[in-house]
Design an enzyme around this catalytic site. Structure first.
Site, PDB file in Angstrom:
ATOM      1  N   GLU A 298     -33.784   6.485 -93.852  1.00 27.74           N
ATOM      2  CA  GLU A 298     -35.190   6.684 -94.225  1.00 27.74           C
ATOM      3  C   GLU A 298     -35.954   7.226 -93.012  1.00 27.74           C
ATOM      4  OE1 GLU A 298     -37.845   3.227 -94.968  1.00 27.74           O
ATOM      5  OE2 GLU A 298     -38.399   4.293 -96.788  1.00 27.74           O
TER       6      GLU A 298
ATOM      7  N   LYS B 254     -50.548 -11.774 -94.019  1.00 24.32           N
ATOM      8  CA  LYS B 254     -50.463 -11.097 -92.721  1.00 24.32           C
ATOM      9  C   LYS B 254     -50.359  -9.594 -92.956  1.00 24.32           C
ATOM     10  CE  LYS B 254     -47.551  -9.361 -90.143  1.00 24.32           C
ATOM     11  NZ  LYS B 254     -48.371  -8.269 -89.583  1.00 24.32           N
TER      12      LYS B 254
ATOM     13  N   CYS C 246     -42.522   4.586 -99.511  1.00 25.60           N
ATOM     14  CA  CYS C 246     -41.136   4.175 -99.761  1.00 25.60           C
ATOM     15  C   CYS C 246     -40.565   4.972-100.929  1.00 25.60           C
ATOM     16  CB  CYS C 246     -41.039   2.686-100.010  1.00 25.60           C
ATOM     17  SG  CYS C 246     -42.057   2.131-101.353  1.00 25.60           S
TER      18      CYS C 246
ATOM     19  N   GLU D 112     -39.481  -5.755-100.822  1.00 23.49           N
ATOM     20  CA  GLU D 112     -39.486  -4.335-101.208  1.00 23.49           C
ATOM     21  C   GLU D 112     -39.340  -3.547 -99.930  1.00 23.49           C
ATOM     22  OE1 GLU D 112     -39.314  -4.841-105.069  1.00 23.49           O
ATOM     23  OE2 GLU D 112     -39.046  -2.974-103.961  1.00 23.49           O
TER      24      GLU D 112
HETATM   25  N1  LIG Z   1     -41.060   0.176 -97.854  1.00 28.97           N
HETATM   26  C1  LIG Z   1     -42.185   0.531 -97.314  1.00 28.97           C
HETATM   27  O1  LIG Z   1     -43.167   0.707 -98.016  1.00 28.97           O
HETATM   28  C2  LIG Z   1     -42.304   0.638 -95.851  1.00 28.97           C
HETATM   29  C3  LIG Z   1     -41.226   1.013 -95.080  1.00 28.97           C
HETATM   30  N2  LIG Z   1     -41.361   1.123 -93.742  1.00 28.97           N
HETATM   31  C4  LIG Z   1     -40.196   1.572 -92.954  1.00 28.97           C
HETATM   32  O2  LIG Z   1     -40.124   0.816 -91.777  1.00 28.97           O
HETATM   33  C5  LIG Z   1     -40.152   1.656 -90.635  1.00 28.97           C
HETATM   34  C6  LIG Z   1     -40.862   0.941 -89.507  1.00 28.97           C
HETATM   35  O3  LIG Z   1     -42.195   0.658 -89.866  1.00 28.97           O
HETATM   36  P1  LIG Z   1     -42.852  -0.696 -89.391  1.00 28.97           P
HETATM   37  O4  LIG Z   1     -44.309  -0.671 -89.565  1.00 28.97           O
HETATM   38  O5  LIG Z   1     -42.371  -0.989 -88.012  1.00 28.97           O
HETATM   39  O6  LIG Z   1     -42.250  -1.696 -90.490  1.00 28.97           O
HETATM   40  P2  LIG Z   1     -42.047  -3.250 -90.378  1.00 28.97           P
HETATM   41  O7  LIG Z   1     -41.019  -3.653 -91.354  1.00 28.97           O
HETATM   42  O8  LIG Z   1     -41.874  -3.633 -88.952  1.00 28.97           O
HETATM   43  O9  LIG Z   1     -43.480  -3.851 -90.821  1.00 28.97           O
HETATM   44  C7  LIG Z   1     -43.827  -4.302 -92.110  1.00 28.97           C
HETATM   45  C8  LIG Z   1     -44.580  -5.620 -91.988  1.00 28.97           C
HETATM   46  O10 LIG Z   1     -43.703  -6.615 -91.438  1.00 28.97           O
HETATM   47  C9  LIG Z   1     -44.273  -7.192 -90.280  1.00 28.97           C
HETATM   48  N3  LIG Z   1     -43.212  -7.576 -89.350  1.00 28.97           N
HETATM   49  C10 LIG Z   1     -42.740  -6.875 -88.283  1.00 28.97           C
HETATM   50  N4  LIG Z   1     -41.752  -7.575 -87.674  1.00 28.97           N
HETATM   51  C11 LIG Z   1     -41.590  -8.712 -88.382  1.00 28.97           C
HETATM   52  C12 LIG Z   1     -40.706  -9.824 -88.272  1.00 28.97           C
HETATM   53  N5  LIG Z   1     -39.787  -9.904 -87.299  1.00 28.97           N
HETATM   54  N6  LIG Z   1     -40.797 -10.801 -89.204  1.00 28.97           N
HETATM   55  C13 LIG Z   1     -41.687 -10.732 -90.200  1.00 28.97           C
HETATM   56  N7  LIG Z   1     -42.563  -9.715 -90.350  1.00 28.97           N
HETATM   57  C14 LIG Z   1     -42.517  -8.725 -89.447  1.00 28.97           C
HETATM   58  C15 LIG Z   1     -45.197  -6.112 -89.757  1.00 28.97           C
HETATM   59  O11 LIG Z   1     -46.151  -6.648 -88.882  1.00 28.97           O
HETATM   60  C16 LIG Z   1     -45.785  -5.570 -91.045  1.00 28.97           C
HETATM   61  O12 LIG Z   1     -46.792  -6.431 -91.513  1.00 28.97           O
HETATM   62  C17 LIG Z   1     -40.811   2.924 -91.128  1.00 28.97           C
HETATM   63  O13 LIG Z   1     -40.455   4.014 -90.345  1.00 28.97           O
HETATM   64  C18 LIG Z   1     -40.298   3.017 -92.524  1.00 28.97           C
HETATM   65  O14 LIG Z   1     -39.018   3.577 -92.525  1.00 28.97           O
HETATM   66  C19 LIG Z   1     -42.559   0.834 -93.134  1.00 28.97           C
HETATM   67  C20 LIG Z   1     -43.657   0.464 -93.838  1.00 28.97           C
HETATM   68  C21 LIG Z   1     -43.614   0.371 -95.271  1.00 28.97           C
HETATM   69  O1  LIG Z   2     -45.486   5.634-104.777  1.00 26.43           O
HETATM   70  C1  LIG Z   2     -46.310   4.742-104.842  1.00 26.43           C
HETATM   71  O2  LIG Z   2     -47.352   4.835-105.510  1.00 26.43           O
HETATM   72  C2  LIG Z   2     -46.084   3.436-104.142  1.00 26.43           C
HETATM   73  C3  LIG Z   2     -45.256   3.599-102.936  1.00 26.43           C
HETATM   74  C4  LIG Z   2     -45.001   2.318-102.252  1.00 26.43           C
HETATM   75  O3  LIG Z   2     -45.008   1.278-102.835  1.00 26.43           O
HETATM   76  C5  LIG Z   2     -44.707   2.324-100.822  1.00 26.43           C
HETATM   77  O4  LIG Z   2     -44.631   3.380-100.215  1.00 26.43           O
HETATM   78  O5  LIG Z   2     -44.565   1.221-100.259  1.00 26.43           O
END
Ligand SMILES: NC(=O)C1=CN([C@@H]2O[C@H](COP(=O)(O)OP(=O)(O)OC[C@H]3O[C@@H](n4cnc5c(N)ncnc54)[C@H](O)[C@@H]3O)[C@@H](O)[C@H]2O)C=CC1
Ligand SMILES: O=C(O)CCC(=O)C(=O)O
Length: 491
Positions: A393, A183, A292, A258
């Site tokens: 964050e 997904k 991240c 992650e």
């Molecule tokens: N660690 C990372 O690489 C990431 C961190 N984030 C953080 O999250 C914040 C919000 O971004 P979002 O896109 O809203 O992140 P999110 O955590 O909502 O989305 C990530 C994935 O989880 C899915 N998802 C959403 N709600 C879910 C649920 N209840 N159960 C299972 N899967 C679900 C989303 O559709 C997407 O595929 C950002 O501002 C950032 O701080 C967002 C994206 C990547």
């Molecule tokens: O710094 C990178 O190359 C990877 C970062 C990452 O995994 C993320 O933002 O989710």
């Protein structure tokens, strides 16, 4: 029906189930929008429901026995083909990624090339050892370990690295003999469909890899809770990650999370300040801070604080904000309206709590940019560790300068966070570098290098609240995507 009609500006993006593109059962769609041009629809993605998910899980389940019986080399051969296809489609994939989530075209194409490299790395894993021979206390016995695939793996991925992250999850899952239900984030559904098309054109057997698009709360949560899915891998926010982990744990499924970061860079008194400035900008502001691993807290020793701040400001002010498709752009828009609002909320919070906004943090003035979710790169001064912008964050182009008296205080400040993903130090002193390596609570520790940018052949993951304490990528992936079997055999 095909997944993406590339010659049209708006793509129709279907699910990919049992080797075929399928419209969602209920016929509903969600738009994937261009953050650089409010109102431009890049694709209309399937808004699937649990009927679609069930169908994908059944397809993955039906495919898994034949898939696990292939040799690793046979599975790897298909991944090599998918890598070649992804590489040959770099222009289209890169452009689609930029239109969907805003990162610059250079970064988007670079990420696509990285996706191909990850596929090749795991293709090669199909030929590498998967166990050890262990001397038995019984002279007649042969004792060894081997590894078994887990079954059907659910992959939930975010929009910020729409190629690299799902590929570094799916490639090892597949090469070690699992089948996949993926997904992607709906924000990058068109990019996801192009990846699926590479798997399809490479000739993966029907059902081995499936994609179901839709709302996270429906399909993501559906994957976490589905009894037919044996393991779940997730990258995204901490809030959702915890829910995914709890749902998987409640039914005994394996899971890997992650999540976020609040990554510090420490600039020591003896650092090369020009290099440290470049690393702060690259680590903190590339991809509009939406990594991240992004640098968020800039901890600078008192005696170089003023000169570092001056050099940093001069360079940040010169960064060019614009549409990621424009070759001159250094910094694209935030990926979505939601992300833009989050970033602006944090900027306002920083001001309210008494930090001093030295530059940026606003919509750019150019009329041509008024239609996008742009924020000029922001630098805050006089940030204290208790402030919200030093703790949460942000996932946007915001740097928080924090002053430290000495290295001991700098390391304590760096560790003063619920997160522990990445941390960086700029110094010329070996002693400081060694103390930092030993004392910093982060899964990725970087000396004289920026906080972001992970290498695909090395383990990646965080300490504390940044992950489920597991690691992805490199050789570490085998630990999640397989189960060890210890075999004891006598004639
Ligand atoms: N660690 C990372 O690489 C990431 C961190 N984030 C953080 O999250 C914040 C919000 O971004 P979002 O896109 O809203 O992140 P999110 O955590 O909502 O989305 C990530 C994935 O989880 C899915 N998802 C959403 N709600 C879910 C649920 N209840 N159960 C299972 N899967 C679900 C989303 O559709 C997407 O595929 C950002 O501002 C950032 O701080 C967002 C994206 C990547
Ligand atoms: O710094 C990178 O190359 C990877 C970062 C990452 O995994 C993320 O933002 O989710």
């Amino acid at each position: 029906m095909t997944a993406v009609h590339e010659n049209h500006d708006t793509a129709i993006i279907d699910n990919y189930i049992r080797g075929d593109w399928r419209a969602p059962a209920a016929g509903e769609r969600i738009p994937s929008l261009n953050p650089a041009k409010r109102g431009e629809v890049v694709g209309m993605a399937a808004a699937s429901d649990l009927t679609d998910l069930d169908e994908a899980v059944q397809a993955a389940d039906a495919a898994r026995l034949a898939w696990r019986k292939l040799t690793g080399a046979q599975r790897g051969a298909l991944l090599f083909k998918a890598a070649d296809l992804l590489e040959s489609r770099m222009e289209t994939v890169g452009k689609t990624m930029t239109r969907e989530m805003g990162k610059t075209i250079g970064e988007a194409k670079g990420e696509t090339a990285r996706g191909a490299a990850i596929l090749r790395y795991y293709a090669g894993e199909g030929m590498r050892p998967i166990g050890d021979v262990i001397p038995s206390t019984d002279a007649e016995a042969l004792m060894f370990t081997t590894r078994a695939p887990l079954g059907v793996v659910g992959v939930i991925s975010p929009w910020n690295f729409p190629v690299a992250i799902p590929v570094w999850k799916m490639a090892p899952a597949l090469v070690y003999g699992n089948t996949v239900v993926w997904k992607p984030a709906v924000e990058t559904a068109a990019t996801a469909a192009l990846i699926m098309r590479c798997f399809h054109d490479a000739g993966f057997p029907a059902g081995v890899v499936n994609m179901v698009l839709g709302d996270g709360a429906v399909i993501g949560q559906g994957i976490a809770a589905h009894p037919g899915i044996h393991a779940v891998t997730f990258t995204g926010s901490n809030r959702v990650g915890k829910q995914v982990g709890q749902a998987a744990l409640a039914r005994g499924a394996k899971y890997q999370l992650e999540m976020g970061g609040k990554n510090p860079i420490i600039v020591a008194s003896d650092a090369d300040l020009d290099l440290a400035v470049d690393a702060t900008i690259s680590g903190g502001l590339r991809s509009t801070g939406q990594k991240c691993t992004a640098t968020s807290r800039v901890i600078v020793l008192s005696d170089v604080y003023a000169s570092f701040r001056e050099k940093l400001l001069a360079k940040v002010k010169a960064l060019r904000v614009g549409d990621g498709l424009d070759a001159e752009t250094w910094l694209g828009p935030c990926a979505s309206a939601k992300q833009y609002e989050t970033v602006m909320r944090y900027i306002n919070k920083g001001i309210e709590e008494g930090a001093e906004l030295l530059t940026g943090g606003r919509q750019p003035e150019e009329p041509a940019l008024s239609e996008g979710y742009y924020v000029t790169p922001a630098v805050f001064d006089k940030v204290t560790p208790a402030m919200t912008i030093a703790r949460e964050e942000i996932f946007g182009p915001v740097l928080a300068l924090i002053e430290a008296r000495d290295m001991a205080e700098a390391i304590a400040l760096a560790n003063d966070t619920e997160y522990g993903l990445s941390a960086s130090l700029y110094t010329r002193d070996l002693g400081s570098a060694l103390s930092f390596i030993q004392e910093t609570d982060a899964g990725l520790v970087r000396v004289n290098a920026e906080t972001a940018g992970v290498e695909l052949q090395a383990p990646f993951g965080g300490m504390k609240g940044s992950s489920s304490h597991s690691r992805e990528q490199g050789q570490a992936a085998i630990e999640f995507y397989t189960s060890v079997k210890t075999v004891f055999m006598k004639p």
